[in-house]
Design an enzyme around this catalytic site. Structure first.
Site, PDB file in Angstrom:
ATOM      1  N   GLY A 209       0.860  -1.174   0.000  1.00  0.00           N
ATOM      2  CA  GLY A 209       0.000   0.000   0.000  1.00  0.00           C
ATOM      3  C   GLY A 209       0.893   1.219   0.000  1.00  0.00           C
ATOM      4  O   GLY A 209       1.859   1.269  -0.758  1.00  0.00           O
TER       5      GLY A 209
ATOM      6  N   SER B 143       5.756  -5.498  -1.174  1.00  0.00           N
ATOM      7  CA  SER B 143       5.700  -4.098  -1.603  1.00  0.00           C
ATOM      8  C   SER B 143       6.104  -3.151  -0.455  1.00  0.00           C
ATOM      9  O   SER B 143       7.249  -3.203  -0.024  1.00  0.00           O
ATOM     10  CB  SER B 143       4.298  -3.824  -2.152  1.00  0.00           C
ATOM     11  OG  SER B 143       4.249  -2.604  -2.822  1.00  0.00           O
ATOM     12  N   ALA B 144       5.214  -2.332   0.074  1.00  0.00           N
ATOM     13  CA  ALA B 144       5.567  -1.453   1.194  1.00  0.00           C
ATOM     14  C   ALA B 144       6.090  -2.271   2.379  1.00  0.00           C
ATOM     15  O   ALA B 144       7.020  -1.853   3.076  1.00  0.00           O
ATOM     16  CB  ALA B 144       4.366  -0.616   1.625  1.00  0.00           C
TER      17      ALA B 144
ATOM     18  N   HIS C 153       8.511  -3.421  -6.891  1.00  0.00           N
ATOM     19  CA  HIS C 153       7.877  -3.159  -8.194  1.00  0.00           C
ATOM     20  C   HIS C 153       8.874  -2.534  -9.155  1.00  0.00           C
ATOM     21  O   HIS C 153       8.522  -1.618  -9.910  1.00  0.00           O
ATOM     22  CB  HIS C 153       6.678  -2.197  -8.047  1.00  0.00           C
ATOM     23  CG  HIS C 153       5.572  -2.686  -7.162  1.00  0.00           C
ATOM     24  ND1 HIS C 153       4.651  -3.620  -7.565  1.00  0.00           N
ATOM     25  CD2 HIS C 153       5.251  -2.371  -5.888  1.00  0.00           C
ATOM     26  CE1 HIS C 153       3.797  -3.851  -6.569  1.00  0.00           C
ATOM     27  NE2 HIS C 153       4.135  -3.108  -5.541  1.00  0.00           N
TER      28      HIS C 153
ATOM     29  N   GLU D 163       8.590  -7.491 -10.122  1.00  0.00           N
ATOM     30  CA  GLU D 163       7.386  -8.197  -9.660  1.00  0.00           C
ATOM     31  C   GLU D 163       7.518  -9.699  -9.940  1.00  0.00           C
ATOM     32  O   GLU D 163       7.782 -10.099 -11.088  1.00  0.00           O
ATOM     33  CB  GLU D 163       6.155  -7.622 -10.344  1.00  0.00           C
ATOM     34  CG  GLU D 163       5.920  -6.185  -9.924  1.00  0.00           C
ATOM     35  CD  GLU D 163       4.716  -5.539 -10.610  1.00  0.00           C
ATOM     36  OE1 GLU D 163       4.179  -6.117 -11.569  1.00  0.00           O
ATOM     37  OE2 GLU D 163       4.327  -4.433 -10.170  1.00  0.00           O
TER      38      GLU D 163
END
Lengths: 236, 236
Positions: B90, B122-123, B159, B194
């Protein structure tokens, strides 16, 4: 009366630095021969001198002299003396950190409110908004605050990019990022596409260039604003 | 001994949430039935409950129970009790702000150093690095610091995206952004595409998945690291 040109980018694809907007800059800066350049955003990490040289070449084509703020012993004095300021793009975190570090964020705001002409591209456009929080840049340095010049009653997203519907990449689209911004923040955001700029003249703000802009308001669907329209926010 | 899986993304194009990595997660989390979920990054601004439901569905497929940290009266106690932690993606600024606000950044670091299993996407991957400064996210909130868990001796760029050579967009490429980072910061950066993830087992860190990763070191040309290779940095 404040007068600003707030441009999404310095360069549009397939043309040279500033060339798409030079005719308008010639009129805008008609009353002055010298422009104070703020190179703090250092695109690609180039030096202040190198960046100032880029700006000098660009503005040389319309007969303006450029002086980098880093060549003044006192950057505050540079702001006070300037009739016109140009802030170039690069990294917004770096730009904002440096403006605070040199104690000129508030001074620059006051100068523009008092009539100093202001032109900003990309990061230099972003900082005219209420906060820098809709920048696309990487947080390479920790600024003392995200608050910026607040010369317009909204935030700017420069280099606004429509979702690439063919993409296989799972990173957030620009629109998703701005929606996340609006879960926490209330101010409108103007997504300025490359080649677009805002002309601020007192409380009037007009979208110029050939493209529409994408407008984001908290709690509303995003929508398009046609070029040559008045921005529907403000005065403060 | 610390054990982490640091994944670029939760979802690869054309497949469902976590499905590309679930077989590996089943082995990784073999010793525990319950995983503490940290939903603070709130992708697209969804609520903590909504996000926890997404994680619950994903991990339900391998028979794991998920409990959101926001359902504990004391998030510190939640970290202390957990055998395994999953931090979802997020907005990294939001995630880091919330970790500091709840006083659990350092506690989470210690827990993982003491053997609590950690999985982040991700985050949630980005924060395992030294700082969050190579995030791609928008600074929608001002965190008290950019310093993160420092469980690996470098920064992560999740990413990771190769330059689009056909693009007419003038915004900076990811590589340019990371180069700007290295004009100011010294730590290496791993651009995780990814579908890639890092497996950390004590001081050993291996690149997994089918792709190579892009490695950025200050003062060097960026280069590719093949999958199944050891990451050439550390131990601290």
């Amino acid at each position: 009366m404040k007068k600003l040109i707030i441009a999404s980018t310095s360069t549009v694809h397939g043309s040279t630095y500033l060339s798409y907007i030079l005719p308008r800059l010639q009129e805008f800066f008609a009353t002055t021969d010298e422009i104070l350049f703020i190179p703090y955003a250092r695109p690609g990490g180039i030096t202040h001198d190198e960046y100032t040289e880029v700006a000098r070449k660009g503005f040389g084509k319309i007969g303006k002299r450029i002086r980098g703020i880093h060549t003044f012993e006192d950057p505050k004095e540079a702001i006070r003396r300037a009739e016109a300021v140009f802030t170039g793009g690069g990294n917004t975190f770096l730009l904002v950190t440096q403006l605070y570090k040199n104690g000129i964020m508030e001074l620059l705001r006051q100068a523009v409110l008092d009539g100093t002409l202001y032109f900003g591209t990309s990061a230099g456009a972003n900082i005219t908004g209420l906060t820098m929080q809709t920048t696309n840049d990487m947080p390479i340095v920790y600024p003392p605050s995200f608050k910026t010049l607040g010369l317009v009653p909204f935030n700017i997203n420069p280099h606004y990019l429509d979702p690439d519907t063919g993409s296989r990449h799972m990173g957030e689209t620009r629109e998703t990022r701005i929606k996340e911004f609006h879960r926490i923040n209330t101010q409108p955001v103007i997504g300025l596409r490359e080649g677009s700029w805002l002309e601020v003249s007192g409380d009037d703000i007009i979208l110029k260039g050939e493209l529409s802009a994408r407008i984001f308001e908290q709690g509303k669907e995003a929508y398009e604003l046609e070029n040559n329209s008045k921005i529907p926010f403000g005065p403060f």
